[in-house]
Design an enzyme around this catalytic site. Structure first.
Site, mmCIF file in Angstrom:
data_model
loop_
_atom_site.group_PDB
_atom_site.id
_atom_site.type_symbol
_atom_site.label_atom_id
_atom_site.label_comp_id
_atom_site.label_asym_id
_atom_site.label_seq_id
_atom_site.Cartn_x
_atom_site.Cartn_y
_atom_site.Cartn_z
ATOM 1 N N ASP A 289 0.844 -1.198 0.000
ATOM 2 C CA ASP A 289 0.000 0.000 0.000
ATOM 3 C C ASP A 289 0.881 1.251 0.000
ATOM 4 O O ASP A 289 1.658 1.473 0.925
ATOM 5 C CB ASP A 289 -0.918 0.002 1.221
ATOM 6 C CG ASP A 289 -2.090 0.952 1.066
ATOM 7 O OD1 ASP A 289 -1.883 2.082 0.597
ATOM 8 O OD2 ASP A 289 -3.213 0.560 1.413
ATOM 9 N N ASP B 208 -1.171 -0.088 -4.812
ATOM 10 C CA ASP B 208 -2.434 0.531 -5.193
ATOM 11 C C ASP B 208 -2.236 1.959 -5.669
ATOM 12 O O ASP B 208 -2.966 2.455 -6.518
ATOM 13 C CB ASP B 208 -3.433 0.469 -4.033
ATOM 14 C CG ASP B 208 -2.841 0.929 -2.704
ATOM 15 O OD1 ASP B 208 -1.629 1.200 -2.633
ATOM 16 O OD2 ASP B 208 -3.606 1.021 -1.722
ATOM 17 N N SER C 285 -7.090 4.559 -1.795
ATOM 18 C CA SER C 285 -6.958 3.097 -1.772
ATOM 19 C C SER C 285 -8.260 2.372 -2.047
ATOM 20 O O SER C 285 -8.246 1.245 -2.542
ATOM 21 C CB SER C 285 -6.399 2.643 -0.416
ATOM 22 O OG SER C 285 -5.086 3.097 -0.239
ATOM 23 N N PHE D 233 -5.148 -8.763 15.741
ATOM 24 C CA PHE D 233 -3.960 -8.716 16.587
ATOM 25 C C PHE D 233 -3.639 -7.326 17.131
ATOM 26 O O PHE D 233 -2.591 -7.126 17.727
ATOM 27 C CB PHE D 233 -2.769 -9.269 15.803
ATOM 28 C CG PHE D 233 -3.002 -10.670 15.289
ATOM 29 C CD1 PHE D 233 -3.074 -11.739 16.175
ATOM 30 C CD2 PHE D 233 -3.178 -10.919 13.940
ATOM 31 C CE1 PHE D 233 -3.301 -13.032 15.726
ATOM 32 C CE2 PHE D 233 -3.394 -12.208 13.468
ATOM 33 C CZ PHE D 233 -3.462 -13.265 14.362
ATOM 34 N N ASP E 236 2.165 2.723 3.518
ATOM 35 C CA ASP E 236 1.344 3.906 3.275
ATOM 36 C C ASP E 236 1.318 4.819 4.487
ATOM 37 O O ASP E 236 1.481 6.043 4.374
ATOM 38 C CB ASP E 236 -0.070 3.435 2.921
ATOM 39 C CG ASP E 236 -1.050 4.571 2.723
ATOM 40 O OD1 ASP E 236 -0.923 5.302 1.732
ATOM 41 O OD2 ASP E 236 -1.967 4.716 3.566
ATOM 42 N N HIS F 99 2.503 8.716 4.982
ATOM 43 C CA HIS F 99 1.591 9.772 5.441
ATOM 44 C C HIS F 99 2.169 10.514 6.649
ATOM 45 O O HIS F 99 1.941 11.710 6.808
ATOM 46 C CB HIS F 99 0.233 9.175 5.823
ATOM 47 C CG HIS F 99 -0.660 8.881 4.656
ATOM 48 N ND1 HIS F 99 -0.926 9.800 3.671
ATOM 49 C CD2 HIS F 99 -1.367 7.760 4.323
ATOM 50 C CE1 HIS F 99 -1.752 9.278 2.776
ATOM 51 N NE2 HIS F 99 -2.035 8.035 3.150
#
Length: 505
Positions: A66, A372, A116, A284, A331, A335
């Protein structure tokens, strides 16, 4: 004259060993000469045409990094090589050794720079759609529940389940996040992860939140056998530390649906589970799984979850499986403006794909590795060969020899090789000159690379991403492709009965 192995020759050898299921020996630090580079180029040309595999794919594995744009590839390649004592540039990430590749256009139908939800929908349904929409066609309007009711799209997993295959999702993000959710949920709003985010209109129109859709889907004929990731908060009511306002504990509901359905919450349970049968929901972490450097011993990593998922999926009555693996926190590292986090998460993906290549059969398994969308990471500055990827730039002298000290700009300060176009690390130009980068600070885990435009969160990039593939019908990937075409190649591989056959579905 005998020539020493070169960087490219090492990469080619590594690729052939990986495809053969062998672990390549680690290369030594690069010290090639011009004749050696020339010879390695000849060898690459001689080995540039692998034989196409036109068998029907029994299994399919889609791996999504991603936010793993091409600059991220390059920076992670060098970074990973340097972690092994190499200069770095000569290294190859495991998926970069796959024989077929393409550039993928990532735009959404309503955005030049995508999100995404729209991009993953394209990858797994064969339809481009709007940003923020999950496996619903472009005819719907974002956040308008009623507009999407008649426009749900079938996914790659729907096809696999119809063929009797086992199916699974592995992600380091929340299971209700856009990328994994596109495989099982249909939503006009990616942020409807639990019912606390549903609008009043959506509730009135009986729209289901994404977590609820996962539970509903797993109580149907299209049930997933394995779903591993984070996001437990969206399955629990507020009084139990979750986000749900409907008072439901979806984990309890899911386990009560079928005695063969089990919930896992830590690494120890995952390692001890008998994964030869049953359906497994692994949650998790309350939200996304922690970054690699922040995980404790109770949290599985991407490779731990992948190994466990493949163990379950291979027990499939001989009909094959479909698996999606997402390195979701690449990703998030971007960011946050953190090259350190993004590159370490990419390195974990590289290690996971390398394990896959040693444990799957590419004769009957189509492996596709892509992203993506991209991010605004840049790699520049005329750094010398082998310059630390997270470090400040050291250049070469007039004779091309590496300098021993970092390059100073006209403002007297230093700068790094990787930076962002925008994000939280932005320089405050209103205060005058750019702040110099501290060479010691730049390589620390919490350092944010400098950026040009100040934003709370760095944005996606709009450029093409890379795709790498091997296995049945992988030769159909090539050139520059629309993102939704990726689905159609995977669909063709799963449904084509023999060489040259047409897609009959």
């Amino acid at each position: 004259m005998l020539l020493k192995p070169t960087a490219l020759a090492i990469a080619l050898t590594s690729a052939s060993l990986l495809l053969a299921g062998c672990e390549p020996a680690l290369p030594v630090k690069d010290s090639t000469s011009s004749p050696q580079w020339f010879a390695s180029g000849q060898q690459a040309a001689n080995n540039a045409a692998p034989q196409a595999n036109t068998s029907k794919a029994k299994n399919i594995i889609l791996v999504v990094g991603d936010g793993m744009g091409i600059t991220t590839h390059t920076a992670a390649r060098i970074y990973s090589g340097q972690q092994q004592g190499l200069l770095g540039e000569e290294f190859s990430l495991s998926f970069e050794t796959l024989p077929y590749s393409a550039l993928i256009k990532t735009y959404n139908t309503d955005q030049q720079t995508p999100d995404s939800a729209g991009t993953m929908t394209a990858l797994v349904t064969g339809h481009k759609t709007k940003a923020g929409i999950l496996s619903v066609s472009d005819q719907a309007q974002r956040s308008d529940c009623a507009s999407g009711q008649q426009h749900k799209l079938a996914t790659l997993f729907d096809l696999a389940e119809q063929q009797g295959k086992t199916t699974g999702i592995v992600t380091t993000a929340r299971l209700t996040h856009a990328t994994p959710a596109a495989l099982y949920a249909h939503s006009v709003e990616r942020n409807w992860e639990s019912d606390n985010k549903l609008s009043a209109a959506a509730k009135a129109d009986n729209c289901r939140d994404i977590a609820q859709q996962l539970i509903d889907q797993n109580n149907s004929d299209q049930a997933l056998e394995v779903v591993f990731g984070g996001g437990k908060r969206h399955f629990l009511p507020e009084q139990e530390g979750g986000k749900r306002q409907d008072q439901q504990n979806l984990l309890t509901s899911w386990q009560q649906q079928n005695p063969q359905q089990q919930v896992l919450t830590n690494l120890q349970q995952l390692q001890q589970a008998d994964l030869t049968s049953g359906r497994w929901l692994g949650l998790f972490s309350s939200s996304h799984l922690p970054y690699i450097d922040q995980r404790d011993t109770s949290t599985p990593g991407l490779l731990d979850m992948t190994k466990a998922a493949l163990t379950r999926l291979k027990h499939n009555n001989g009909k094959g499986y479909a698996l999606m693996i997402e390195a979701g926190r690449i990703d998030h590292g971007h960011h946050a403006g953190s090259g350190y986090k993004a590159l370490n998460e990419t390195q974990e993906l590289h290690q996971t794909v390398q394990w896959l290549l040693n444990n799957i059969d590419l004769k009957d398994t189509l492996l596709v590795v892509t992203a993506d969308h991209s991010h605004t990471l840049t790699l520049a500055g005329y750094a010398t060969r082998g310059n630390p990827m997270l470090g400040v730039v050291k250049g070469n002298d007039d004779q091309g020899r590496p300098k021993t000290s970092a390059k100073q700009l006209d403002d007297g300060g230093y700068y790094t090789s990787i930076n962002y176009r925008n994000g939280p690390g932005a320089v405050d130009w209103q205060q005058g000159d750019r702040t110099s980068v501290d060479p010691e600070r730049a390589q620390q885990a919490d350092y944010l690379q400098q950026a040009l435009v100040p934003l709370e969160s760095e944005t996606h990039g709009g450029e093409d991403v890379a795709l790498y593939a091997a296995g049945p019908w992988a030769h159909l990937f090539g050139g520059t492709m629309e993102q939704h075409w990726v689905y159609h190649v995977m669909h063709h591989a799963l449904t084509s009965d023999n060489a040259g056959s047409e897609d009959r579905d």
